[in-house]
Design an enzyme around this catalytic site. Sequence first.
Site, PDB file in Angstrom:
ATOM      1  N   TYR A  36       0.856  -1.191   0.000  1.00  0.00           N
ATOM      2  CA  TYR A  36       0.000   0.000   0.000  1.00  0.00           C
ATOM      3  C   TYR A  36       0.886   1.232   0.000  1.00  0.00           C
ATOM      4  O   TYR A  36       1.566   1.533   0.973  1.00  0.00           O
ATOM      5  CB  TYR A  36      -0.903  -0.050   1.242  1.00  0.00           C
ATOM      6  CG  TYR A  36      -1.984   1.004   1.334  1.00  0.00           C
ATOM      7  CD1 TYR A  36      -2.138   1.999   0.377  1.00  0.00           C
ATOM      8  CD2 TYR A  36      -2.865   1.014   2.401  1.00  0.00           C
ATOM      9  CE1 TYR A  36      -3.129   2.955   0.471  1.00  0.00           C
ATOM     10  CE2 TYR A  36      -3.871   1.963   2.516  1.00  0.00           C
ATOM     11  CZ  TYR A  36      -3.996   2.933   1.546  1.00  0.00           C
ATOM     12  OH  TYR A  36      -4.978   3.884   1.657  1.00  0.00           O
ATOM     13  N   LYS A  80      -1.430  -1.107  -3.993  1.00  0.00           N
ATOM     14  CA  LYS A  80      -2.477  -0.073  -3.972  1.00  0.00           C
ATOM     15  C   LYS A  80      -1.738   1.254  -4.057  1.00  0.00           C
ATOM     16  O   LYS A  80      -1.008   1.638  -3.145  1.00  0.00           O
ATOM     17  CB  LYS A  80      -3.305  -0.179  -2.686  1.00  0.00           C
ATOM     18  CG  LYS A  80      -4.431   0.853  -2.584  1.00  0.00           C
ATOM     19  CD  LYS A  80      -5.318   0.559  -1.379  1.00  0.00           C
ATOM     20  CE  LYS A  80      -6.497   1.524  -1.300  1.00  0.00           C
ATOM     21  NZ  LYS A  80      -6.192   2.737  -0.551  1.00  0.00           N
TER      22      LYS A  80
END
Length: 307
Positions: free
Chosen positions: A138, A164
């Site tokens: 992330y 992400k």
Amino acid sequence: MSALSKITGVLPALVTPFDENENFDEGRMRAIVDFLIGRGVDGLYVTGSTGEAFMMSPEERKRVLEVVTDEVKGRVPVIAHIGAISTHLSIDLARHAEKVGADALSSVPPFYWGFSQDQVVSYYTDITASTGLPMCAYNVPLAGLFGFDMIKRLAEIPGVEGIKYTAPTHHDIMRVKAEIGSDFVIYSGADEMAMSGLAFGADGIIGSFYNTIPEIYLALYAAVKAGDMAEAKALQEVGNAVIFFTLPRNPIAAIKRSMAWQGADAGYCRKPFGNFYSAAEEESLKAEFRAFKAERGLTGVNFLDAI
């Protein structure tokens, strides 16, 4: 093909509903899950930043995931965010996520102490070795952004199958696909740049506002896939209008209220986030949104049409 590559499309970064006393509200959570699946979302990203993960104890995070996976019943994929500062805690959350049926893991890098790149690589290596689930790293400003070279290092870890990407440098999305490989999955994480992320090669989009205006982003995703960039741009403009109007107004709390206006009461936030507790406060928020809708001439936005 990686396991993560089967999870594409529009994935809300799921809110976590708390009641007026800040306790997790299981009933509201089940209703939200059904609401979003009924609206056609492609998956759910659970206990992330929007889900107020860092406001919760590990036991609460586990319970939220248990309720979500139980209610989903395999209808859509579930990505469990298990990020924490401690590798030990993240591994515990990761093993629990695998046990209760999550389809993939995600994690912010360990933050606060300014860990070295080698320590961050070690963090992801240890977590991915602890389960059989694919990991989505992330990249987010709140926890510290990865440069391209760091993303390449993470991609070499067995089990790290995607990222992400919540950063405005979308040229790196194209570069990741070119240099790391087309099967390294990228989720564009900036709601206000969904069209750009998808145009640069992202496989899906994960975001906060997909809880409340999923219809806009499902249509945007379909438009990009169909090559209709003019339609995608028009939809992004609608989404951005809603986003930028909401951001100064306690955004997570406002998202939760706007979900309630559509029949999916998402409860309240934990302090120190603000809330709209009283009927008068909520009515004032509604009035602002009504004026905003009229001023912009917006149509086809579910929660605005509901008020």
